[in-house]
Design a protein around this motif. Structure first.
Motif, PDB file in Angstrom:
ATOM      1  N   TRP A   1      -0.394 -48.129  23.469  1.00  0.00           N
ATOM      2  CA  TRP A   1      -1.113 -47.490  24.573  1.00  0.00           C
ATOM      3  C   TRP A   1      -0.646 -46.061  24.843  1.00  0.00           C
ATOM      4  CZ3 TRP A   1      -5.504 -49.454  25.520  1.00  0.00           C
ATOM      5  CH2 TRP A   1      -5.711 -50.810  25.380  1.00  0.00           C
ATOM      6  N   ARG A   2       0.649 -45.843  24.814  1.00  0.00           N
ATOM      7  CA  ARG A   2       1.146 -44.510  25.188  1.00  0.00           C
ATOM      8  C   ARG A   2       1.045 -43.518  24.039  1.00  0.00           C
ATOM      9  NH1 ARG A   2       1.273 -40.355  27.098  1.00  0.00           N
ATOM     10  NH2 ARG A   2       3.042 -39.255  27.966  1.00  0.00           N
TER      11      ARG A   2
ATOM     12  N   ASP B   1      -2.787 -42.428  23.549  1.00  0.00           N
ATOM     13  CA  ASP B   1      -2.453 -41.253  24.357  1.00  0.00           C
ATOM     14  C   ASP B   1      -2.851 -41.425  25.826  1.00  0.00           C
ATOM     15  OD1 ASP B   1      -1.294 -38.755  24.631  1.00  0.00           O
ATOM     16  OD2 ASP B   1      -3.186 -37.699  24.333  1.00  0.00           O
ATOM     17  N   GLU B   2      -2.552 -42.604  26.334  1.00  0.00           N
ATOM     18  CA  GLU B   2      -2.834 -42.882  27.755  1.00  0.00           C
ATOM     19  C   GLU B   2      -1.752 -42.255  28.628  1.00  0.00           C
ATOM     20  OE1 GLU B   2      -5.343 -44.528  29.213  1.00  0.00           O
ATOM     21  OE2 GLU B   2      -6.371 -45.140  27.371  1.00  0.00           O
ATOM     22  N   ASP B   3      -2.102 -41.925  29.875  1.00  0.00           N
ATOM     23  CA  ASP B   3      -1.126 -41.385  30.826  1.00  0.00           C
ATOM     24  C   ASP B   3      -0.071 -42.437  31.146  1.00  0.00           C
ATOM     25  OD1 ASP B   3      -2.319 -38.903  31.052  1.00  0.00           O
ATOM     26  OD2 ASP B   3      -3.645 -39.538  32.672  1.00  0.00           O
ATOM     27  N   THR B   4       1.100 -41.960  31.504  1.00  0.00           N
ATOM     28  CA  THR B   4       2.215 -42.851  31.815  1.00  0.00           C
ATOM     29  C   THR B   4       1.845 -43.837  32.909  1.00  0.00           C
ATOM     30  OG1 THR B   4       3.768 -41.119  31.177  1.00  0.00           O
ATOM     31  CG2 THR B   4       4.625 -42.881  32.567  1.00  0.00           C
ATOM     32  N   GLU B   5       1.205 -43.348  33.976  1.00  0.00           N
ATOM     33  CA  GLU B   5       0.833 -44.218  35.102  1.00  0.00           C
ATOM     34  C   GLU B   5      -0.131 -45.319  34.667  1.00  0.00           C
ATOM     35  OE1 GLU B   5       0.384 -40.762  35.309  1.00  0.00           O
ATOM     36  OE2 GLU B   5       2.322 -40.446  36.283  1.00  0.00           O
ATOM     37  N   VAL B   6      -1.077 -44.981  33.816  1.00  0.00           N
ATOM     38  CA  VAL B   6      -2.071 -45.954  33.350  1.00  0.00           C
ATOM     39  C   VAL B   6      -1.407 -47.031  32.515  1.00  0.00           C
ATOM     40  CG1 VAL B   6      -4.152 -46.248  31.940  1.00  0.00           C
ATOM     41  CG2 VAL B   6      -3.935 -44.249  33.422  1.00  0.00           C
TER      42      VAL B   6
ATOM     43  N   CYS C   1       1.782 -47.921  32.590  1.00  0.00           N
ATOM     44  CA  CYS C   1       2.640 -48.725  33.464  1.00  0.00           C
ATOM     45  C   CYS C   1       1.809 -49.739  34.246  1.00  0.00           C
ATOM     46  CB  CYS C   1       3.417 -47.820  34.425  1.00  0.00           C
ATOM     47  SG  CYS C   1       4.701 -46.858  33.601  1.00  0.00           S
TER      48      CYS C   1
ATOM     49  N   GLN D   1       8.023 -46.913  35.297  1.00  0.00           N
ATOM     50  CA  GLN D   1       8.095 -45.772  34.380  1.00  0.00           C
ATOM     51  C   GLN D   1       9.407 -45.773  33.600  1.00  0.00           C
ATOM     52  OE1 GLN D   1       7.360 -41.988  36.214  1.00  0.00           O
ATOM     53  NE2 GLN D   1       5.197 -42.425  36.600  1.00  0.00           N
TER      54      GLN D   1
END
Length: 173
Positions: free
Chosen positions: A139-140, A144-149, A151, A158
């Motif tokens: 996912w990360r 390339d998803e945002d950290t918040e998404v 998590c 985080q």
């Protein structure tokens, strides 16, 4: 008797240049051109062009300077013309070390195949990671998803995400 009339008869016409006098400056002109061009054959051709311009009447000697200076001036103009022509039309000869090298911004087919092989290898290594680390990498990094998404999706903090990413990268090396 008019002395100005007699002096005009004894001096050659300003527009004419004696061939033998002009040719006596040939070796100087060739050396001058060779110092600028670093090519003896091209220097010979350029000096020949100077003589041709003078003899065809394209250049007329007015007598305001020395003949050598005048011929050198014509040679300098021929040199400038040659350099401009070379700048406009680059020779694309494979044997020429100075030939321009044009490269396409896109990868070559062999590079593409190599990239695909490495990508498949990396994806295979990611798939063999333990589940928690695999999901974080997927996912990360891959999506390339945002950290918040990430998590939120995996229900982790985080700090936990960063620790898992660190461990996954360490295992992949």
């Amino acid at each position: 008797m008019n002395t100005t009339h007699l002096s005009a008869l004894s001096m050659p016409h300003p527009g004419t240049v004696c061939w033998t006098e002009m040719v006596s400056h040939r070796s100087y002109l060739i050396r001058f051109a060779q110092r600028k061009l670093h090519d003896p054959m091209l220097a010979e051709d350029l000096v020949h062009d100077v003589f041709e311009a003078v003899m065809s009447g394209c250049a007329a000697f007015s007598g305001r300077s020395a003949l050598r200076s005048w011929l050198t001036g014509i040679l300098k103009n021929k040199l400038v013309d040659l350099i401009r022509d070379r700048a406009r039309y680059h020779e694309m000869d494979a044997d020429d070390d100075e030939a321009l090298q044009y490269e396409c911004a896109a990868a070559r087919p062999d590079e593409l195949a190599e990239h695909r092989e490495r990508l498949a290898l990396a994806l295979g290594h990611i798939e063999r990671l333990p589940e928690g680390l695999r999901e974080v990498m997927r996912w990360r990094v891959l999506h390339d998803e945002d950290t918040e998404v990430v998590c939120e999706r995996l229900a982790i903090s985080q700090e936990s995400l960063f620790v898992r990413l660190h461990r996954a990268r360490k295992l992949l090396n």
